[in-house]
Scaffold this motif. Sequence first.
Motif, PDB file in Angstrom:
ATOM      1  N   LEU A  71       0.892  -1.168  -0.003  1.00  0.00           N
ATOM      2  CA  LEU A  71       0.071   0.018  -0.061  1.00  0.00           C
ATOM      3  C   LEU A  71       0.904   1.143  -0.133  1.00  0.00           C
ATOM      4  CD1 LEU A  71      -3.011  -0.600   2.533  1.00  0.00           C
ATOM      5  CD2 LEU A  71      -3.286  -0.111   0.285  1.00  0.00           C
ATOM      6  N   LYS A  72       2.053   1.254   0.707  1.00  0.00           N
ATOM      7  CA  LYS A  72       2.701   2.434   0.993  1.00  0.00           C
ATOM      8  C   LYS A  72       3.599   2.683  -0.155  1.00  0.00           C
ATOM      9  CE  LYS A  72       2.469   2.627   6.046  1.00  0.00           C
ATOM     10  NZ  LYS A  72       2.992   2.536   7.162  1.00  0.00           N
ATOM     11  N   ILE A  73       4.243   1.547  -0.636  1.00  0.00           N
ATOM     12  CA  ILE A  73       5.100   1.597  -1.838  1.00  0.00           C
ATOM     13  C   ILE A  73       4.297   2.112  -3.150  1.00  0.00           C
ATOM     14  CG2 ILE A  73       6.533   0.273  -3.555  1.00  0.00           C
ATOM     15  CD1 ILE A  73       7.379  -1.465  -1.268  1.00  0.00           C
ATOM     16  N   ASN A  74       3.079   1.752  -3.042  1.00  0.00           N
ATOM     17  CA  ASN A  74       1.850   2.074  -4.271  1.00  0.00           C
ATOM     18  C   ASN A  74       1.872   3.520  -4.182  1.00  0.00           C
ATOM     19  OD1 ASN A  74      -0.012   1.993  -6.349  1.00  0.00           O
ATOM     20  ND2 ASN A  74      -1.591   1.763  -4.700  1.00  0.00           N
ATOM     21  N   ALA A  75       1.872   4.045  -2.881  1.00  0.00           N
ATOM     22  CA  ALA A  75       1.484   5.869  -2.913  1.00  0.00           C
ATOM     23  C   ALA A  75       2.836   6.357  -3.222  1.00  0.00           C
ATOM     24  CB  ALA A  75       1.155   6.012  -1.468  1.00  0.00           C
ATOM     25  N   ASN A  76       4.020   5.745  -2.906  1.00  0.00           N
ATOM     26  CA  ASN A  76       5.135   6.441  -3.023  1.00  0.00           C
ATOM     27  C   ASN A  76       5.369   6.642  -4.687  1.00  0.00           C
ATOM     28  OD1 ASN A  76       6.681   7.713  -0.920  1.00  0.00           O
ATOM     29  ND2 ASN A  76       6.122   5.828   0.177  1.00  0.00           N
ATOM     30  N   LEU A  77       5.009   5.259  -5.301  1.00  0.00           N
ATOM     31  CA  LEU A  77       5.430   5.057  -6.663  1.00  0.00           C
ATOM     32  C   LEU A  77       4.506   6.027  -7.504  1.00  0.00           C
ATOM     33  CD1 LEU A  77       5.569   1.174  -7.358  1.00  0.00           C
ATOM     34  CD2 LEU A  77       7.304   2.941  -7.742  1.00  0.00           C
ATOM     35  N   GLU A  78       3.433   6.164  -7.157  1.00  0.00           N
ATOM     36  CA  GLU A  78       2.428   7.216  -7.532  1.00  0.00           C
ATOM     37  C   GLU A  78       2.989   8.594  -7.649  1.00  0.00           C
ATOM     38  OE1 GLU A  78      -0.813  10.006  -8.333  1.00  0.00           O
ATOM     39  OE2 GLU A  78       0.093   9.681  -6.332  1.00  0.00           O
ATOM     40  N   ARG A  79       3.619   8.847  -6.488  1.00  0.00           N
ATOM     41  CA  ARG A  79       4.323  10.281  -6.251  1.00  0.00           C
ATOM     42  C   ARG A  79       5.260  10.565  -7.090  1.00  0.00           C
ATOM     43  NH1 ARG A  79       3.142  12.360  -1.091  1.00  0.00           N
ATOM     44  NH2 ARG A  79       0.698  12.596  -0.792  1.00  0.00           N
ATOM     45  N   ILE A  80       6.207   9.759  -7.202  1.00  0.00           N
ATOM     46  CA  ILE A  80       7.248   9.647  -8.055  1.00  0.00           C
ATOM     47  C   ILE A  80       6.899   9.891  -9.418  1.00  0.00           C
ATOM     48  CG2 ILE A  80       9.437   8.507  -9.050  1.00  0.00           C
ATOM     49  CD1 ILE A  80       9.628   6.930  -6.176  1.00  0.00           C
ATOM     50  N   GLY A  81       5.605   9.148  -9.996  1.00  0.00           N
ATOM     51  CA  GLY A  81       5.177   9.469 -11.225  1.00  0.00           C
ATOM     52  C   GLY A  81       4.858  10.751 -11.582  1.00  0.00           C
ATOM     53  N   ASP A  82       4.195  11.194 -10.336  1.00  0.00           N
ATOM     54  CA  ASP A  82       3.589  12.655 -10.316  1.00  0.00           C
ATOM     55  C   ASP A  82       4.960  13.654 -10.565  1.00  0.00           C
ATOM     56  OD1 ASP A  82       1.055  12.164 -10.257  1.00  0.00           O
ATOM     57  OD2 ASP A  82       0.773  12.708  -8.058  1.00  0.00           O
ATOM     58  N   THR A  83       5.815  13.219  -9.878  1.00  0.00           N
ATOM     59  CA  THR A  83       7.217  14.352  -9.633  1.00  0.00           C
ATOM     60  C   THR A  83       7.772  14.326 -11.027  1.00  0.00           C
ATOM     61  OG1 THR A  83       7.515  13.546  -7.482  1.00  0.00           O
ATOM     62  CG2 THR A  83       9.411  14.846  -8.247  1.00  0.00           C
ATOM     63  N   ALA A  84       7.764  13.194 -11.853  1.00  0.00           N
ATOM     64  CA  ALA A  84       8.505  13.068 -13.360  1.00  0.00           C
ATOM     65  C   ALA A  84       7.659  13.809 -14.154  1.00  0.00           C
ATOM     66  CB  ALA A  84       8.461  11.709 -13.487  1.00  0.00           C
ATOM     67  N   GLU A  85       6.320  13.840 -13.536  1.00  0.00           N
ATOM     68  CA  GLU A  85       5.223  14.588 -14.663  1.00  0.00           C
ATOM     69  C   GLU A  85       5.349  16.256 -14.277  1.00  0.00           C
ATOM     70  OE1 GLU A  85       1.521  12.406 -13.938  1.00  0.00           O
ATOM     71  OE2 GLU A  85       0.627  14.491 -14.864  1.00  0.00           O
ATOM     72  N   GLY A  86       5.601  16.499 -13.100  1.00  0.00           N
ATOM     73  CA  GLY A  86       5.912  17.821 -12.833  1.00  0.00           C
ATOM     74  C   GLY A  86       7.205  18.403 -13.389  1.00  0.00           C
ATOM     75  N   ILE A  87       8.172  17.479 -13.237  1.00  0.00           N
ATOM     76  CA  ILE A  87       9.388  17.792 -14.193  1.00  0.00           C
ATOM     77  C   ILE A  87       9.169  18.124 -15.599  1.00  0.00           C
ATOM     78  CG2 ILE A  87      11.831  17.168 -14.768  1.00  0.00           C
ATOM     79  CD1 ILE A  87      11.850  15.659 -11.970  1.00  0.00           C
ATOM     80  N   CYS A  88       8.392  17.129 -16.214  1.00  0.00           N
ATOM     81  CA  CYS A  88       8.143  17.549 -17.684  1.00  0.00           C
ATOM     82  C   CYS A  88       7.367  18.746 -17.820  1.00  0.00           C
ATOM     83  CB  CYS A  88       7.434  16.232 -18.133  1.00  0.00           C
ATOM     84  SG  CYS A  88       8.612  14.946 -18.336  1.00  0.00           S
ATOM     85  N   ARG A  89       6.496  19.056 -17.023  1.00  0.00           N
ATOM     86  CA  ARG A  89       5.681  20.477 -16.973  1.00  0.00           C
ATOM     87  C   ARG A  89       6.591  21.694 -17.132  1.00  0.00           C
ATOM     88  NH1 ARG A  89       0.255  19.262 -17.411  1.00  0.00           N
ATOM     89  NH2 ARG A  89      -0.251  17.306 -16.349  1.00  0.00           N
TER      90      ARG A  89
END
Lengths: 225, 254
Positions: free
Chosen positions: A83-101
């Motif tokens: 559950l927690k790894i899932n949440a962190n992975l999702e955040r990392i994905g969001d961060t990569a997205e943020g960098i792209c923006r």
Amino acid sequence: MPHIDIELEKLQEKLLEMWDVVDYQLVSSREAVLNHDLELTRKVVKLGKKVNRFDVKIDRQCENFFALFNPVAVDLRQVLATLKINANLERIGDTAEGICRIVEKLKEPVSKELAEESRLLEMYDKALSMFTAARKVFVTYDAEAAREVLKQDKLLNKIYRKSDKVIASYMSENPEGVETGLHLYNIIKKIERVGDQVTNIAEEIIFYHDAKVMKHKSRKKKDKE
Amino acid sequence: MSKKEYKLEAKELNAYYGGFHALKGINIAMEEKTVTAFIGPSGCGKSTFLRTFNRMNDYIEGFRVEGEILLDSRDIYDKKVRVDELRKEVGMVFQKPNPFPKSIFENVVYGLKIQGIKKKSVLEEAAERTLRQAALWDEVKDKLQKSALALSGGQQQRLCIARALASQPSVLLMDEPASALDPISTAKVEELIYELKKEYTIVIVTHNMQQAGRVSDYTAFFYIGELVEYSKTKAMFTSPKDTRTQNYITGRFG
């Protein structure tokens, strides 16, 4: 194989699938920063939706697992960690997205000199290697390798702490590059966050396998355990 | 669109023990090769309902049913249906292991012998096949002629499952099949149910909610003769629709 193990294996497989998508997002964000590749940034942003679907699906799978199997001991820790790894992975994905923006706001690629001076690449490569190492220990657990991931975060924090001065001096020397400097600083901040998130993941993997709580512990204590 | 075929169905089923209305207007449809768990407090009618599927209640004085029970779309309470034929199709396993005081081999082939099958090779083949299906073969293959009563409780229960499978049913009814067993034997029986559903349609009555969660695809919750809720087990155990179901599965009943 017992039914419960089949379900746990399915859970792990789903998490690894998500891991690979997030890995692609992170690696691509690095390429996008260096090459100002706007097609790649769009791809990374689009993949965010796929990662969100994984997030919801894995949460649901964990919920079902709790409800149907009432897990205990290592099984319980595996699902809690998932559950927690899932949440962190999702955040990392969001961060990569943020960098792209941010890349989309940049007018040109970050110059090699500036990337070197701010140690952007070094940071990126360290974050990526931590991310890959965490996946490896998740699949084949190695207590030492898991603790090694925790240690590596130090370098990211160090570079981040020094980056404000480097970028401030770049901006004062290049008034026309103030905007680029600010964007770059934001990117560095985000990569530092990725380091923290991968650290969280490694802590959860240690919790799952060794039943040890690593989070919120001082560096010294972590090294001892 | 063609109408979906169900393996087992009950339509407006009412059952009475004399003047006592035990099952009230039950409607349910079960798909082939699935496991359905019946849960509910004691006296809710779940075992009565289970036993209507192979007409085990027929022997009880004053018992009568209204409505329909369909097996492969045929009404099993139709006058033309022969109960012995029905029971070949719908096997049953009970709460307490009840092997006959005979050898392991004789227990498994008992039903076949009653059906008039005498050929040794056929009986042997059936015994091995069903004992393998019941995950018991490796433990008993060298002592088939020993008394079944010498087996442990868990082994006896798997023997009873093998015996039920010998007449090649398509439906298996299980009335609390693991409630008299220790945790290891229970786990074995549960794994067995998980394996058997590849070939059989299974209906299991259980008092153990965790067991319903672990083994079943669908769960039906009964309360005072009513079918309160019937849905996928995942859905029932994460978000039951009826407050009574919620109270029961969370242990807050009454």
